[in-house]
Structures are given as structure tokens and as C-alpha cells.
Design a protein around this motif. Structure first.
Motif, PDB file in Angstrom:
ATOM      1  N   UNK A 262      41.207  32.131 -35.916  1.00 34.35           N
ATOM      2  CA  UNK A 262      42.215  32.183 -34.866  1.00 34.35           C
ATOM      3  C   UNK A 262      41.713  32.547 -33.487  1.00 34.35           C
ATOM      4  N   UNK A 263      40.387  32.598 -33.294  1.00 33.07           N
ATOM      5  CA  UNK A 263      39.880  32.923 -31.964  1.00 33.07           C
ATOM      6  C   UNK A 263      38.551  32.207 -31.728  1.00 33.07           C
ATOM      7  N   UNK A 264      38.242  31.968 -30.459  1.00 29.10           N
ATOM      8  CA  UNK A 264      37.005  31.282 -30.122  1.00 29.10           C
ATOM      9  C   UNK A 264      37.252  30.078 -29.236  1.00 29.10           C
ATOM     10  N   UNK A 265      36.245  29.180 -29.189  1.00 28.84           N
ATOM     11  CA  UNK A 265      36.301  28.016 -28.301  1.00 28.84           C
ATOM     12  C   UNK A 265      36.021  26.744 -29.088  1.00 28.84           C
ATOM     13  N   UNK A 266      36.793  25.710 -28.780  1.00 35.63           N
ATOM     14  CA  UNK A 266      36.702  24.436 -29.491  1.00 35.63           C
ATOM     15  C   UNK A 266      36.654  23.291 -28.491  1.00 35.63           C
ATOM     16  N   UNK A 267      35.796  22.306 -28.766  1.00 32.79           N
ATOM     17  CA  UNK A 267      35.757  21.074 -27.978  1.00 32.79           C
ATOM     18  C   UNK A 267      36.484  19.985 -28.756  1.00 32.79           C
ATOM     19  N   UNK A 268      37.358  19.267 -28.066  1.00 29.94           N
ATOM     20  CA  UNK A 268      38.088  18.161 -28.692  1.00 29.94           C
ATOM     21  C   UNK A 268      37.687  16.849 -28.034  1.00 29.94           C
ATOM     22  N   UNK A 269      37.097  15.935 -28.820  1.00 24.47           N
ATOM     23  CA  UNK A 269      36.801  14.600 -28.318  1.00 24.47           C
ATOM     24  C   UNK A 269      38.058  13.760 -28.484  1.00 24.47           C
ATOM     25  N   UNK A 270      38.796  13.598 -27.403  1.00 24.68           N
ATOM     26  CA  UNK A 270      40.021  12.808 -27.460  1.00 24.68           C
ATOM     27  C   UNK A 270      39.696  11.322 -27.440  1.00 24.68           C
ATOM     28  N   UNK A 271      40.407  10.565 -28.267  1.00 29.28           N
ATOM     29  CA  UNK A 271      40.315   9.115 -28.164  1.00 29.28           C
ATOM     30  C   UNK A 271      40.995   8.661 -26.885  1.00 29.28           C
ATOM     31  N   UNK A 272      40.983   7.380 -26.640  1.00 30.89           N
ATOM     32  CA  UNK A 272      41.626   6.857 -25.438  1.00 30.89           C
ATOM     33  C   UNK A 272      43.111   7.201 -25.426  1.00 30.89           C
ATOM     34  N   UNK A 273      43.572   7.778 -24.336  1.00 29.23           N
ATOM     35  CA  UNK A 273      44.983   8.128 -24.227  1.00 29.23           C
ATOM     36  C   UNK A 273      45.839   6.914 -23.880  1.00 29.23           C
ATOM     37  N   UNK A 274      45.207   5.746 -23.696  1.00 25.06           N
ATOM     38  CA  UNK A 274      45.976   4.500 -23.568  1.00 25.06           C
ATOM     39  C   UNK A 274      46.334   3.960 -24.945  1.00 25.06           C
TER      40      UNK A 274
ATOM     41  N   UNK B 237      41.286  26.203 -36.957  1.00 24.91           N
ATOM     42  CA  UNK B 237      41.911  27.486 -36.675  1.00 24.91           C
ATOM     43  C   UNK B 237      41.607  28.513 -37.748  1.00 24.91           C
ATOM     44  N   UNK B 238      41.655  28.074 -38.998  1.00 23.60           N
ATOM     45  CA  UNK B 238      41.365  28.980 -40.110  1.00 23.60           C
ATOM     46  C   UNK B 238      39.880  29.343 -40.163  1.00 23.60           C
ATOM     47  N   UNK B 239      39.006  28.347 -39.944  1.00 25.13           N
ATOM     48  CA  UNK B 239      37.570  28.615 -39.992  1.00 25.13           C
ATOM     49  C   UNK B 239      37.128  29.574 -38.886  1.00 25.13           C
ATOM     50  N   UNK B 240      37.768  29.481 -37.719  1.00 21.57           N
ATOM     51  CA  UNK B 240      37.406  30.333 -36.592  1.00 21.57           C
ATOM     52  C   UNK B 240      38.178  31.653 -36.589  1.00 21.57           C
TER      53      UNK B 240
ATOM     54  N   UNK C  85      47.061  19.779 -29.851  1.00 18.80           N
ATOM     55  CA  UNK C  85      47.381  20.746 -28.801  1.00 18.80           C
ATOM     56  C   UNK C  85      48.590  21.595 -29.174  1.00 18.80           C
ATOM     57  N   UNK C  86      49.635  20.956 -29.705  1.00 19.54           N
ATOM     58  CA  UNK C  86      50.847  21.688 -30.077  1.00 19.54           C
ATOM     59  C   UNK C  86      50.559  22.699 -31.184  1.00 19.54           C
ATOM     60  N   UNK C  87      49.758  22.271 -32.164  1.00 22.97           N
ATOM     61  CA  UNK C  87      49.413  23.168 -33.272  1.00 22.97           C
ATOM     62  C   UNK C  87      48.582  24.349 -32.784  1.00 22.97           C
ATOM     63  N   UNK C  88      47.581  24.090 -31.950  1.00 19.72           N
ATOM     64  CA  UNK C  88      46.745  25.179 -31.446  1.00 19.72           C
ATOM     65  C   UNK C  88      47.571  26.177 -30.634  1.00 19.72           C
ATOM     66  N   UNK C  89      48.469  25.658 -29.824  1.00 21.79           N
ATOM     67  CA  UNK C  89      49.289  26.530 -28.973  1.00 21.79           C
ATOM     68  C   UNK C  89      50.211  27.410 -29.805  1.00 21.79           C
ATOM     69  N   UNK C  90      50.793  26.833 -30.849  1.00 20.14           N
ATOM     70  CA  UNK C  90      51.776  27.579 -31.627  1.00 20.14           C
ATOM     71  C   UNK C  90      51.157  28.450 -32.715  1.00 20.14           C
ATOM     72  N   UNK C  91      50.066  27.970 -33.334  1.00 21.31           N
ATOM     73  CA  UNK C  91      49.499  28.690 -34.475  1.00 21.31           C
ATOM     74  C   UNK C  91      48.250  29.504 -34.145  1.00 21.31           C
ATOM     75  N   UNK C  92      47.482  29.040 -33.156  1.00 17.84           N
ATOM     76  CA  UNK C  92      46.206  29.713 -32.858  1.00 17.84           C
ATOM     77  C   UNK C  92      46.045  29.908 -31.346  1.00 17.84           C
ATOM     78  N   UNK C  93      46.927  30.684 -30.737  1.00 13.66           N
ATOM     79  CA  UNK C  93      46.864  30.845 -29.268  1.00 13.66           C
ATOM     80  C   UNK C  93      45.603  31.523 -28.791  1.00 13.66           C
TER      81      UNK C  93
END
Length: 350
Positions: free
Chosen positions: A161-173, A156-159, A185-193
């Protein structure tokens, strides 16, 4: 080819462990009463051999077993397969294991096995992951929500606060995949909408991550950030793809894609030094091995623990359902501290 190389490396490490642990088992054990760890076999199941992080962890197991005077059984490897983990646990139990260290990659499917081991009074120490259900003696882990939080704040700081990011999620199991993804997700939503996040489920597989990134870059060539939840499996294919698209450029170049990872393997440190990635959260592979064995030995010796600070710089927390978790420190590594000799990634061969 990369996964094949890692699988071969993993097989070599397991073979080396067989030889090393055979020597440990043949050594004279210190005297101890019946049921003490001095004469009790302790088992370890390695979770996979296709990850540089877990291959590093495997190298530490015989070292710390010997240091702690543990009668270590020949480690098994469940190869990221819950069915193999169940079979391995049953075999280790029948072979006389008095405690088992494991790292279930599917944290929702191990409950029945934990119940069976509990009935046999075989304590389990879970490393890096925490079972969704079932009892374990101790979880040895880092705060995985902090991983997602640190990655979010860094990108968020490097960008700006704006732009596009890809997140490689590990297995959600896996509780790790969920913790890292939810916190990110919570941090991006609250700090870098102003940042758009493309969430890509990968099941911890490098090939899936690479395919997802290729698709996203084709659709959104202006992507400026990547969060890799496991550098051990995502680093090589990601760098290969970015290199093929001429996107591995210095941070000062407008085409630079900022990358933050999780693991802290030597290969990530080298990539940071080269400017190919920008940061990683160092999971303590050495401390995972050391304290997993420590708690397995303590369980056999009948010791108990309470929530609170430890004498090794961590904190034991009650995570509910009567489960304690020793949350080990996991620092953010950047170009500023990548050469810190205290980091395990600078102490073990890549």
C-alpha cells in the motif's frame, strides 16, 4: 533491434497466412444458399506485426477458419496505421468480402469506414477494441477495466500500500488504453492512496516506454512497481533496461521491482518462471481469433445475439448504441498457475 525482429516475424506470419488461406480458398466449400457463409468470403485485417501478442493471434486465424469451414480471404495487415486500415477495408470490400474482422488501434478514427461498410451491408466484427462511434455486428473483447483493476490490486498488495509505481499507458486514443488506465487510477486512488503512480503515455510503443522508465528511475531510484499495459511491446525493452541497472533480482531481494503486465504471451510466462516479472493478465489470443471468425460467419448467415451468458464461458453485454460485446475470460497469471496447460500462452510457440 527488437522491433525489427518482431516486424520480420510478423512479415513471415503474414506470408504464411497467404499460403494457408490460399489453400483454404481453393478447398471445396460445403453447399449453402446464396448469402450463406458457406460460399462467402470473410476477411481479416491484422492490426500490427510488431507485437508478440498480435503475432500469436495471427497464427490462430487460419487454424480456426479451417475448423469452422470459413472461406477466408488473404489477411491484410494495417501495421498500427489507421490510414492503412481504411485502405485495407476498402480493398477487401471491393474484392468481395461479405464480412470483415478488424482490430482498430485508433478507436476514434474508424467511424466513417464503419458507416461506409454498413451502407454496403458488410458486417464488421471488432476484436480487442471497441470503436468509439459507429456500428459493428459484435465486439470480441475481454473486460479491459478488469485488467487495470487486477494490476492495481496485485501491485498494491505486493507494495503493502505504499511506494512508487510506473504505469506504461497504452494509447489513450484506444478504448483499451483508456479503460485500463482509468480503472488502474481509480483503484489506486480508492484502495492504495499511499502509492504514487507515474502515468507514462506510450502509444503502445516499447521505445517510448523504455525511455520513460529510464527517466523515472533516474529521478526516483526507489520505484518498486511497474504496470505494463501490453507485454507484447513493453516486455523486452523493460527487461533490458532493468537488467542494465541490475534490478532484475528475485522477489525476496529489496531491490526487486514488482511487474504486472497484460497479454499472456509465452515470453511473459517465461519471464514469470524466471522471476523477472511477477504477473500478467492473459488476453485470450486464441479465443479472440476463434470467436471473431465465429461471429463474422454468424453475421453472414443472418444470425442475431442477445445479452447474457454464452455457451463458451463468457458474457455478452450491451455496451450502448446498439453494440454487443462478448467479454471473454482473461485470468491473472502468476508463478502459482503459470504452467496451467489450458492457458493459450502454453499452447503456442514463443
Amino acid at each position: 533491434m527488437e522491433l525489427t525482429r518482431r516486424a520480420t516475424l510478423g512479415a513471415a506470419i503474414v506470408a504464411a497466412l497467404v499460403a494457408t488461406t490460399a489453400a483454404c480458398n481453393s478447398a471445396e466449400s460445403p453447399s449453402g444458399g446464396e448469402g450463406s457463409s458457406a460460399n462467402s468470403q470473410i476477411a481479416v485485417d491484422l492490426p500490427r506485426a510488431d507485437s508478440d501478442f498480435w503475432n500469436s493471434y495471427a497464427k490462430y486465424i487460419p487454424q480456426f477458419a479451417q475448423e469452422q469451414g470459413i472461406n477466408l480471404m488473404t489477411p491484410t495487415n494495417s501495421q498500427n496505421d489507421i490510414a492503412k486500415l481504411v485502405a485495407n477495408a476498402q480493398a477487401l470490400s471491393s474484392q468481395g468480402a461479405k464480412a470483415i474482422v478488424m482490430a482498430p488501434q485508433d478507436t476514434g478514427a474508424i467511424a466513417t469506414t464503419l458507416a461506409q461498410l454498413g451502407q454496403k451491408k458488410i458486417p464488421v466484427v471488432s476484436v480487442d477494441t471497441r470503436p468509439d462511434k459507429g456500428k459493428v455486428f459484435m465486439v470480441v473483447r475481454a473486460d479491459n477495466r478488469a485488467y487495470g483493476q487486477k494490476a492495481c490490486e496485485f501491485l498494491g498488495e505486493k507494495l503493502g500500500g505504499k511506494g512508487k509505481v510506473v504505469e506504461f499507458q497504452g494509447s489513450l486514443s484506444s478504448v483499451n488504453g483508456r479503460d485500463r488506465s482509468e480503472a488502474f487510477a481509480e483503484c489506486m486512488k480508492s484502495k492504495f492512496p499511499g502509492i504514487t503512480v507515474f502515468e507514462e503515455p506510450t502509444e503502445w510503443e516499447g521505445a517510448k516506454a523504455s525511455a520513460a522508465l529510464q527517466t523515472r528511475l533516474a529521478q526516483h531510484p526507489d520505484i518498486k512497481g511497474i504496470y505494463m499495459q501490453a507485454g507484447g511491446v513493453f516486455l523486452a525493452p523493460t527487461l533490458q533496461l532493468l537488467r542494465s541497472r541490475n534490478l532484475l533480482v528475485p522477489a525476496a531481494d529489496p531491490k526487486h521491482v514488482f511487474i504486472v503486465s497484460n497479454d499472456g504471451i509465452p515470453q511473459e510466462f517465461e519471464a514469470i518462471r524466471k522471476g523477472e516479472i511477477d504477473a500478467t493478465v492473459s488476453q485470450p489470443a486464441d479465443l479472440y481469433a476463434k470467436y471473431a471468425l465465429f461471429y463474422a460467419k454468424a453475421a453472414v448467415d443472418g444470425k442475431t445475439f442477445q445479452p447474457g451468458p454464452t455457451d463458451h464461458g463468457s458474457n455478452i453485454v450491451d455496451v450502448g448504441n446498439g453494440i454487443l460485446e462478448d467479454q471473454l475470460p482473461a485470468p491473472l497469471v502468476t508463478a502459482a498457475n503459470v504452467d496451467d496447460k489450458t492457458l493459450w500462452g502454453n499452447q503456442i510457440g514463443g
